[in-house]
Design a protein around this motif. Sequence first.
Motif, PDB file in Angstrom:
ATOM      1  N   ALA A 270       0.887  -1.214  -0.013  1.00 44.93           N
ATOM      2  CA  ALA A 270       0.062  -0.154  -0.056  1.00 44.93           C
ATOM      3  C   ALA A 270       0.941   1.231  -0.052  1.00 44.93           C
ATOM      4  CB  ALA A 270      -0.964  -0.014   1.090  1.00 44.93           C
ATOM      5  N   ARG A 274       1.191   4.186  -2.913  1.00 41.88           N
ATOM      6  CA  ARG A 274       0.808   5.608  -2.741  1.00 41.88           C
ATOM      7  C   ARG A 274       2.096   6.451  -3.207  1.00 41.88           C
ATOM      8  NH1 ARG A 274      -2.707   8.812  -3.131  1.00 41.88           N
ATOM      9  NH2 ARG A 274      -4.196   8.252  -1.542  1.00 41.88           N
ATOM     10  N   MET A 289      -3.464  -2.903  -6.411  1.00 42.46           N
ATOM     11  CA  MET A 289      -2.754  -3.997  -5.469  1.00 42.46           C
ATOM     12  C   MET A 289      -2.964  -5.341  -6.311  1.00 42.46           C
ATOM     13  SD  MET A 289      -1.958  -2.644  -2.426  1.00 42.46           S
ATOM     14  CE  MET A 289      -1.419  -1.455  -3.540  1.00 42.46           C
ATOM     15  N   MET A 298      -8.200  -0.826   1.114  1.00 41.84           N
ATOM     16  CA  MET A 298      -7.365   0.094   0.706  1.00 41.84           C
ATOM     17  C   MET A 298      -7.136   1.197   1.723  1.00 41.84           C
ATOM     18  SD  MET A 298      -4.844   0.492  -1.386  1.00 41.84           S
ATOM     19  CE  MET A 298      -3.100   1.319  -1.237  1.00 41.84           C
ATOM     20  N   ARG A 301      -5.543   0.175   5.111  1.00 42.80           N
ATOM     21  CA  ARG A 301      -4.028   0.000   5.087  1.00 42.80           C
ATOM     22  C   ARG A 301      -3.533   1.171   5.157  1.00 42.80           C
ATOM     23  NH1 ARG A 301      -2.913  -4.360   0.223  1.00 42.80           N
ATOM     24  NH2 ARG A 301      -4.236  -6.265   1.136  1.00 42.80           N
ATOM     25  N   LEU A 302      -3.683   2.250   4.435  1.00 44.62           N
ATOM     26  CA  LEU A 302      -3.328   3.636   4.451  1.00 44.62           C
ATOM     27  C   LEU A 302      -3.572   4.207   5.949  1.00 44.62           C
ATOM     28  CD1 LEU A 302      -4.453   4.766   1.150  1.00 44.62           C
ATOM     29  CD2 LEU A 302      -2.109   4.285   1.924  1.00 44.62           C
TER      30      LEU A 302
END
Length: 316
Positions: A270, A274, A289, A298, A301-302
């Motif tokens: 991730a 980014r 991904m 997503m 994860r961020l």
Amino acid sequence: MTERLQHTFSAQAKQELVRIALKDADCKRAELAAVVQACGSLVLSRGQMQLEIATEQAALARRMFGFIKEMTGQSVQILARQNQRLHKRNTYMLRLQGRDVVIPFLSRLGVWNGLGWSRMLPHNIQKTCCKRAYLRALFLACGSVSHPEKGYHMEWVFKEEELADTLAQLMETMEIHAHRMQRKTAWVVYLKDSEEIGTLLAMMGANRAILEHENERIMRQMKNNVQRAVNCDTANLQKTVEASVRQTNCIRFLIEKGILRDLPGPLRAAADARLEAPDASIVELAGMMSPPIGKSGMNHRLRKLVEIAEEHGYHE
């Protein structure tokens, strides 16, 4: 928008209303009662009583002249006075003379209670059509409406508070909620709601005015909807950019501290995505991904990367 445009719209509405043909004698009496209450005055001259009705509208004066003549069979004087003030229109005066004529006339209209002048709603105005005729005549006598392109405002200006209360109460019975205020020595009843203004124009019979009003209202509504959508998109874009910058800064912090390499593979993937696409949306990153994941996955994860960076001392 100029004052001329506003005046033109109001004047056009009045021109349409003053041409409405009435066959019902009760409706004629209702219009007369409203105009007499708004524009009339009793004068004692040389021991004689006379009723004077003053208006700046020639068409309204002619209409009332015909109604009075029909109702009383009496001769009605009509005078025109030139107004000396700049840009002011002429004043037209209707004059009915003689106590034995005036008092019975006012009594038939329901504006004479036996003791004096009344500016309450006449008791003989009961039918819906008559109430609309009364509203129409009050608007013709002392009302105005702004051009809808300028804004939504309709008002009546009265010399007496009692008549302002009468109008507001009558509109309330028709589920139109007017506001009242005092402006210097006058009393003002006004509407600001576009739908209520449209409803009242329709009640009074201003069909062409209501079409123009509704067209402008729809156009304004469409413009407002578009502007809201643009504002919403702009706000969302700003939030996305701010979130992206924050995520990118956190990831670089984790790299500098040597923390990222020890994180689980999904979080590292991730972070790589980014950094590779700082302007991409969450949905676009999720598609990068392998295998692709959902938007919520997503986003999770961020958020986790940001939390880890803050736990290790990151701050803006």
